[in-house]
Design an enzyme around this catalytic site. Structure first.
Site, mmCIF file in Angstrom:
data_model
loop_
_atom_site.group_PDB
_atom_site.id
_atom_site.type_symbol
_atom_site.label_atom_id
_atom_site.label_comp_id
_atom_site.label_asym_id
_atom_site.label_seq_id
_atom_site.Cartn_x
_atom_site.Cartn_y
_atom_site.Cartn_z
ATOM 1 N N CYS A 257 -26.715 -7.547 -43.450
ATOM 2 C CA CYS A 257 -25.858 -8.341 -44.216
ATOM 3 C C CYS A 257 -24.851 -9.056 -43.006
ATOM 4 O O CYS A 257 -23.589 -9.209 -43.404
ATOM 5 C CB CYS A 257 -25.039 -7.590 -45.272
ATOM 6 S SG CYS A 257 -26.110 -6.815 -46.474
ATOM 7 N N ALA A 258 -25.380 -9.601 -42.025
ATOM 8 C CA ALA A 258 -24.510 -9.797 -40.789
ATOM 9 C C ALA A 258 -23.772 -11.143 -40.979
ATOM 10 O O ALA A 258 -22.365 -11.243 -40.464
ATOM 11 C CB ALA A 258 -25.387 -9.978 -39.848
ATOM 12 N N LYS A 263 -18.698 -9.419 -37.138
ATOM 13 C CA LYS A 263 -19.063 -7.967 -36.495
ATOM 14 C C LYS A 263 -20.391 -8.131 -35.493
ATOM 15 O O LYS A 263 -20.387 -7.144 -34.752
ATOM 16 C CB LYS A 263 -19.697 -7.008 -37.577
ATOM 17 C CG LYS A 263 -18.248 -6.840 -38.681
ATOM 18 C CD LYS A 263 -18.667 -6.115 -39.892
ATOM 19 C CE LYS A 263 -17.401 -5.886 -40.821
ATOM 20 N NZ LYS A 263 -17.222 -7.145 -41.370
ATOM 21 N N ASP A 320 -22.214 -3.773 -43.801
ATOM 22 C CA ASP A 320 -21.033 -4.067 -44.451
ATOM 23 C C ASP A 320 -21.522 -4.922 -45.810
ATOM 24 O O ASP A 320 -22.024 -6.001 -45.799
ATOM 25 C CB ASP A 320 -20.561 -5.425 -43.464
ATOM 26 C CG ASP A 320 -18.944 -5.841 -44.219
ATOM 27 O OD1 ASP A 320 -18.858 -5.286 -45.337
ATOM 28 O OD2 ASP A 320 -18.610 -6.857 -43.509
ATOM 29 N N CYS A 373 -15.112 -4.380 -48.137
ATOM 30 C CA CYS A 373 -13.876 -4.851 -48.168
ATOM 31 C C CYS A 373 -13.268 -4.646 -49.557
ATOM 32 O O CYS A 373 -12.895 -5.699 -49.966
ATOM 33 C CB CYS A 373 -13.898 -6.312 -47.691
ATOM 34 S SG CYS A 373 -14.845 -7.493 -48.442
#
Length: 447
Positions: A257-258, A263, A320, A373
């Site tokens: 899930c870049a 990141k 993430d 998050c």
């Protein structure tokens, strides 16, 4: 300033505000759509910035601003009045929060009413209300409880259950404040140099913080690829993986899930052999553009992680996961208006599926870092606890706070990372505030 001169940015803000608050459209879609609907083909950058400033201020404090406006109306905002509520709330945001000149704000708001068939008959009412508000609104607004008016009750209930009433209110208060600009230097060795050029503060993690809002593309070093925008909390999961003993230079690393790539760029800048995986081809175009700007490389894989099969396993995997993003309200106040409890339940199920799938990509002895998050415990520690129960081949690895440059009390009792929006690096640290993040490091046992 004439009404016409300031109409376009305020019209954009009103259109986007209505899309978000009435139709639950996300900010990233509502704002560009509002620009397109404006009919203007060449909107100056300053007008776009003004529209966004007004919109974000209105979204953060929409409940309080609505209560303030209605305090000047005997029967509240009239129903079936089209954009009237949005016009009045955003005008109040400009008067109370942004401190724009009253005559300009009121003139434009009245013009906006006059241009809409449903709001037209309330133009004189709007003029009267806003004039009174500009004179006496500050005291009334200050008396309103932001937690009560601006934070959905179910958010506050969840935070109270997880962190206690006092911390929940601290989270809410910090979440309603605008965020400063954090950037990640491509080379940590240049942090001081870049900070000097930008009048930024170097944080203990190596991130740089600039007070206030900025035209990012115009800042020194952006076009040269010296840095990228990334909240300091968002930098920590990648650094956890980089600090892992098996993540030496050249180690095969997967970013799940870049997109949009913050990141990925961190991992690539650390010298790792990075594969960026995302199911959205459109978002991966943005990721590739970001890589090109900063002069870094990564392999790109367009696929759903739930069905993707790698050719070989990875030394390190960073997930993430898609989440409710309640830790990012400072930057994304639309979440206050678009997120529901049903969304969280659906996301928890998706996270569990992605986490189990990502575990299959890790070689024996490798490290999997899971992060969100989100402030919600079911998207963080509860998710990891359930994973470990189902996957005894993995064990937790205590995260080293000192190696990250963060206070030790940002770590949970089981060695994971938990940041909250009101956190500061020290009691007397300038510019407190950070996105809410949870991250856990999990190592696959060697067989």
């Amino acid at each position: 300033m004439t009404a016409a001169a300031g109409l376009t940015p305020r019209a954009i803000a009103v259109e986007a505000f209505r899309a978000i608050t009435d139709r639950r459209e996300p900010l990233d879609a509502a704002f560009p759509d509002a620009i397109a609907k404006s009919g203007e083909t060449d909107i100056p950058a300053r007008d776009r910035a003004l529209a966004r400033l007004i919109l974000l201020a209105g979204l953060r404090r929409a409940g309080s601003l609505t209560a303030l406006v209605e305090s000047y109306l005997e029967t509240g905002i009239p129903p079936k009045s089209g954009p009237l509520r949005a016009i009045l709330v955003l005008a109040a945001a400009q008067l109370i929060l942004i401190r724009a000149p009253a005559h300009a704000v009121i003139n434009v708001a009245v013009t906006q009413c006059q241009k809409h068939p449903r709001a037209r008959r309330f133009s004189k009412l709007s003029n009267a209300v806003l004039r009174r508000l500009s004179e006496t609104g500050d005291e009334r607004f200050a008396a309103l409880d932001a937690c009560e008016h601006d934070i959905p009750a179910w958010f506050l209930d969840r935070w109270t259950a997880a962190y206690g009433a006092e911390t929940a209110r601290a989270i809410a208060t910090a979440s309603l404040a605008p965020a400063d600009l954090d950037i990640t230097p491509k080379s940590l060795e240049r942090a001081e140099e870049i900070a000097s050029a930008l009048s930024a503060t170097v944080l203990p993690t190596g991130s740089l913080r600039l007070a206030g809002s900025h035209d990012i593309a115009a800042l020194d070093g952006f076009q040269d690829g010296a840095w990228w925008v990334q909240d300091v909390a968002a930098t920590l999961p990648a650094r956890i993986l980089i600090n892992a003993g098996n993540a030496a230079a050249g180690a095969r690393t997967l970013d799940v899930c870049a997109a949009p790539g913050g990141k990925t760029m961190q991992l690539a800048a650390a010298g790792l052999d990075v594969t960026a995986l995302d199911r959205s081809a459109k978002r991966l175009v943005v990721l590739q553009s970001n890589l090109d700007r900063v002069g870094l490389t990564a392999s790109i894989a367009t696929a759903d992680a739930r069905t993707w099969e790698p050719e070989t396993l990875f030394d390190g995997v960073l997930l993430d996961a898609p989440c409710s993003a309640t830790g990012t309200l400072r930057r994304h106040p639309d979440i206050l208006h678009v997120r529901t409890q049903d969304d969280v339940r659906g996301l928890v199920a998706l996270q569990a599926e992605l986490l189990a799938r990502s575990a299959r990509f890790v070689r024996a002895g490798g490290t999997l870092v899971y992060c969100t998050c989100s402030l919600e415990t079911d998207e963080g520690p509860d998710q990891v606890a359930a994973f470990l129960e189902a996957h005894p081949e993995f064990e937790t690895v205590a995260i080293d706070a000192a190696a990250l440059g963060v206070p030790a009390d940002w770590m949970t009792t089981d060695g994971a990372l938990r940041t909250l929006p009101h956190f500061a690096f020290a009691a007397d640290a300038p510019m407190p505030g950070i996105d809410g993040f949870y991250a856990a490091a999990l190592r696959k046992r060697s067989i």
